[in-house]
Motif scaffolding. Structure first.
Motif, mmCIF file in Angstrom:
data_model
loop_
_atom_site.group_PDB
_atom_site.id
_atom_site.type_symbol
_atom_site.label_atom_id
_atom_site.label_comp_id
_atom_site.label_asym_id
_atom_site.label_seq_id
_atom_site.Cartn_x
_atom_site.Cartn_y
_atom_site.Cartn_z
ATOM 1 N N GLY A 372 0.823 -1.215 0.000
ATOM 2 C CA GLY A 372 0.000 0.000 0.000
ATOM 3 C C GLY A 372 0.847 1.251 0.000
ATOM 4 N N LEU A 373 1.959 1.221 0.787
ATOM 5 C CA LEU A 373 2.876 2.363 0.827
ATOM 6 C C LEU A 373 3.540 2.572 -0.529
ATOM 7 N N PHE A 374 3.968 1.481 -1.167
ATOM 8 C CA PHE A 374 4.559 1.573 -2.504
ATOM 9 C C PHE A 374 3.552 2.146 -3.494
ATOM 10 N N ALA A 375 2.298 1.679 -3.400
ATOM 11 C CA ALA A 375 1.266 2.168 -4.319
ATOM 12 C C ALA A 375 1.036 3.663 -4.139
ATOM 13 N N PHE A 376 1.053 4.141 -2.890
ATOM 14 C CA PHE A 376 0.871 5.570 -2.603
ATOM 15 C C PHE A 376 1.991 6.384 -3.256
ATOM 16 N N VAL A 377 3.225 5.930 -3.076
ATOM 17 C CA VAL A 377 4.381 6.659 -3.611
ATOM 18 C C VAL A 377 4.407 6.621 -5.136
ATOM 19 N N LEU A 378 4.195 5.417 -5.713
ATOM 20 C CA LEU A 378 4.278 5.270 -7.171
ATOM 21 C C LEU A 378 3.181 6.046 -7.897
ATOM 22 N N SER A 379 1.982 6.062 -7.332
ATOM 23 C CA SER A 379 0.898 6.805 -7.989
ATOM 24 C C SER A 379 1.187 8.301 -8.011
ATOM 25 N N ASN A 380 1.934 8.774 -7.003
ATOM 26 C CA ASN A 380 2.347 10.179 -6.976
ATOM 27 C C ASN A 380 3.461 10.451 -7.974
ATOM 28 N N SER A 386 -3.238 12.994 -7.306
ATOM 29 C CA SER A 386 -3.372 13.868 -6.144
ATOM 30 C C SER A 386 -3.148 13.054 -4.878
ATOM 31 N N PRO A 387 -2.771 13.732 -3.765
ATOM 32 C CA PRO A 387 -2.555 12.998 -2.513
ATOM 33 C C PRO A 387 -3.768 12.182 -2.089
ATOM 34 N N MET A 388 -4.989 12.716 -2.342
ATOM 35 C CA MET A 388 -6.180 11.996 -1.931
ATOM 36 C C MET A 388 -6.373 10.719 -2.756
ATOM 37 N N ILE A 389 -6.188 10.822 -4.071
ATOM 38 C CA ILE A 389 -6.316 9.632 -4.938
ATOM 39 C C ILE A 389 -5.272 8.595 -4.551
ATOM 40 N N SER A 390 -4.030 9.059 -4.304
ATOM 41 C CA SER A 390 -2.962 8.143 -3.903
ATOM 42 C C SER A 390 -3.289 7.469 -2.576
ATOM 43 N N SER A 391 -3.914 8.211 -1.659
ATOM 44 C CA SER A 391 -4.304 7.645 -0.368
ATOM 45 C C SER A 391 -5.372 6.575 -0.541
ATOM 46 N N VAL A 392 -6.335 6.844 -1.432
ATOM 47 C CA VAL A 392 -7.379 5.854 -1.716
ATOM 48 C C VAL A 392 -6.763 4.561 -2.244
ATOM 49 N N ILE A 393 -5.842 4.720 -3.188
ATOM 50 C CA ILE A 393 -5.216 3.543 -3.807
ATOM 51 C C ILE A 393 -4.397 2.771 -2.784
ATOM 52 N N GLY A 394 -3.584 3.478 -1.996
ATOM 53 C CA GLY A 394 -2.738 2.821 -1.013
ATOM 54 C C GLY A 394 -3.533 2.108 0.060
ATOM 55 N N LEU A 395 -4.549 2.775 0.613
ATOM 56 C CA LEU A 395 -5.356 2.173 1.669
ATOM 57 C C LEU A 395 -6.169 0.987 1.147
ATOM 58 N N ALA A 396 -6.759 1.138 -0.056
ATOM 59 C CA ALA A 396 -7.545 0.054 -0.639
ATOM 60 C C ALA A 396 -6.676 -1.165 -0.917
ATOM 61 N N LEU A 397 -5.447 -0.934 -1.402
ATOM 62 C CA LEU A 397 -4.546 -2.050 -1.687
ATOM 63 C C LEU A 397 -4.149 -2.759 -0.393
ATOM 64 N N PHE A 398 -3.886 -1.990 0.658
ATOM 65 C CA PHE A 398 -3.552 -2.579 1.958
ATOM 66 C C PHE A 398 -4.677 -3.485 2.448
ATOM 67 N N LEU A 440 -15.163 -4.112 -4.034
ATOM 68 C CA LEU A 440 -16.058 -3.488 -3.056
ATOM 69 C C LEU A 440 -15.260 -2.631 -2.069
ATOM 70 N N ILE A 441 -14.109 -3.139 -1.644
ATOM 71 C CA ILE A 441 -13.235 -2.372 -0.747
ATOM 72 C C ILE A 441 -12.769 -1.089 -1.422
ATOM 73 N N TYR A 442 -12.343 -1.216 -2.673
ATOM 74 C CA TYR A 442 -11.832 -0.063 -3.433
ATOM 75 C C TYR A 442 -12.887 1.022 -3.552
ATOM 76 N N TYR A 443 -14.088 0.625 -3.957
ATOM 77 C CA TYR A 443 -15.168 1.606 -4.110
ATOM 78 C C TYR A 443 -15.566 2.203 -2.764
ATOM 79 N N SER A 444 -15.581 1.386 -1.711
ATOM 80 C CA SER A 444 -15.977 1.877 -0.384
ATOM 81 C C SER A 444 -14.979 2.902 0.136
ATOM 82 N N VAL A 445 -13.688 2.586 0.017
ATOM 83 C CA VAL A 445 -12.654 3.524 0.469
ATOM 84 C C VAL A 445 -12.745 4.827 -0.307
ATOM 85 N N ALA A 446 -12.928 4.727 -1.636
ATOM 86 C CA ALA A 446 -13.024 5.934 -2.469
ATOM 87 C C ALA A 446 -14.250 6.764 -2.094
ATOM 88 N N THR A 447 -15.365 6.084 -1.856
ATOM 89 C CA THR A 447 -16.604 6.789 -1.500
ATOM 90 C C THR A 447 -16.472 7.514 -0.161
#
Length: 455
Positions: A372-380, A386-398, A440-447
């Protein structure tokens, strides 16, 4: 040298196909019977149904029995459909009892009884003795032909007895017994041949015998053979009387068979890797699973549809769906493979189950956090998210990796608790489940998180 041998085998196979196609059965049989039984079996399974029947009707039972014993269980059952009962009975009379017993257990009870009743009494007695044991017990895997000697017997007397034994068995050990036939020691054949003629078995024997009881699980027998590097493992009853031996070859075949069954179940198949199975048969085995999982996928898509409206303005999120789904499935497959291996190699129950689940939970949390941390950094860095999109991706992946790991570990434990083959927690079921929940996790975190960026 190996390449030359393979070329010669290939040339022989081509010669066999030519004779068979030309209906030159005399030449075919001469070449076919010169092959090793494993090569004969491989060639037979490549033939069409018509040619299989032609070959079988040209072979006598004693010529086909070796080939038959090389087949897997599914191929044996299919081969029998080409043969009449008398032919099969003759083969069973000549088969190694443990092999014959295993085959008879794989057919219907009515068919089994019919064949047994037609067999000669001596062969039938050996087979029925093995068949009384449960399928997964050591007794069902043992050979009933073995060498014994009394503790007071001399080398000269034992060698004379050995010279009178019939058959082509390859014995490695002599098992020393007392007056009650209880196992008390072993003597290797090599040691026996080198000993003085007047030496007694008591003097020669190794008394620290590794053995197993007939009702013990086959996995325990396999573990003993592996641990002590044994060629043979003696089997005793509850009184310590030796009643058979398990050979290392049989354990290897057992492990290969179980691995094949696990692979088939893991892929949601049932006897679907048999070379003798037809295309329609294979389709009928696979299609119900795939159709059911497709329906489940569409149902979950309908459930998740309301999330899409709130995410339409953030189309960038769609780019990362394959990453989320793929990593969740990968972590689940890894965890499932570890759990299945632990269950197949040893008895996992009670405290061991919790330890396994706890360890996989820790692994899922750590690997999920790092990915998840790698995904946050790489998406940036790579996609300028954006930091928010990267946070969604990192948290959802975790969360997706964490869920996938736990699911992969817990599925086989649940079905084992229900007394179902743990391998039934198959790849397609796990993959579909992790894909749906990960999405479902991905959409929930994003929402949940995206509205925070717009307020």
């Amino acid at each position: 040298m190996k390449d030359l041998k393979m070329k010669q085998t290939g040339d022989m196979m081509n010669e066999l196909r030519f004779h068979l196609a030309s209906n030159e059965m005399k030449q075919f049989l001469s070449a076919f019977l010169s092959l090793h039984a494993s090569d004969q079996a491989a060639f037979f399974l490549e033939l069409s149904e018509k040619n299989r029947g032609k070959v079988l009707h040209s072979l006598y039972p004693h010529e086909f029995v070796g080939v038959f014993q090389e087949f897997g269980w599914e191929d044996r059952r299919l081969a029998v459909t080409y043969l009449d009962s008398e032919y099969v009975v003759e083969m069973l009379n000549m088969m190694v009892p443990v092999e014959a017993a295993a085959f008879l257990k794989s057919v219907t009870r009515r068919k089994s009884l019919s064949l047994l009743n037609a067999m000669n009494p001596e062969a039938r007695a050996h087979i029925e003795r093995i068949m009384k044991y449960p399928v997964n017990s050591s007794g069902s895997l043992m050979h009933t032909e073995f060498l014994t000697a009394n503790i007071i017997d001399t080398v000269d007397l034992v060698l004379k007895k050995l010279s009178l034994t019939s058959g082509d068995h390859n014995y490695h050990h002599l098992y020393v017994i007392d007056g009650d036939r209880c196992l008390i020691g072993t003597v290797s054949i090599h040691q026996l041949l080198r000993a003085e003629s007047n030496a007694t078995m008591e003097k020669l024997m190794y008394s620290n015998v590794i053995s197993i009881q007939d009702k013990a699980d086959q996995t325990q027998a396999a573990n003993l053979i592996k641990k002590y590097n044994l060629l043979e493992l003696p089997v005793t009853d509850q009184e310590g009387i030796i009643i058979g031996i398990i050979k290392v070859d049989d354990v290897i075949e057992l492990m290969e068979e179980r691995m094949s069954l696990s692979i088939e179940s893991f892929a949601a198949l049932k006897s679907g890797i048999s070379l003798a199975s037809g295309t329609i048969r294979l389709v009928s085995q696979r299609l119900p699973w795939l159709v059911g999982l497709t329906v489940l996928g569409f149902l979950m898509t309908k459930i998740m549809a309301p999330y899409l409206a709130s995410l339409e303005q953030f189309t960038t999120l769609a780019l990362f769906i394959p990453v989320i789904l793929g990593m969740s499935g990968n972590s689940g497959i890894q965890s499932l493979s570890v759990a299945l291996r632990r269950i197949s190699m040893s008895s996992v129950s009670g405290k061991d189950s919790w330890l396994l689940l706890g360890k996989e939970t820790c692994i899922g949390a750590l690997t999920g956090f790092v990915c998840g941390l790698f995904a946050f950094v790489l998406s940036n860095l790579l996609l300028n998210s954006s930091p928010m999109i990267s946070s969604v991706i990192g948290l959802a992946l975790f969360i997706a990796i964490f869920f996938g790991t736990i699911t992969g570990a817990i599925l086989p434990l649940i079905v084992k608790h229900l007394r179902i083959d743990p391998a039934i927690a198959s790849g397609p079921v796990l993959t579909t489940l992790t894909d749906i929940v990960a999405l479902l996790i991905y959409y929930s975190v994003a929402t949940l998180l995206i509205p925070l960026a717009t307020t």
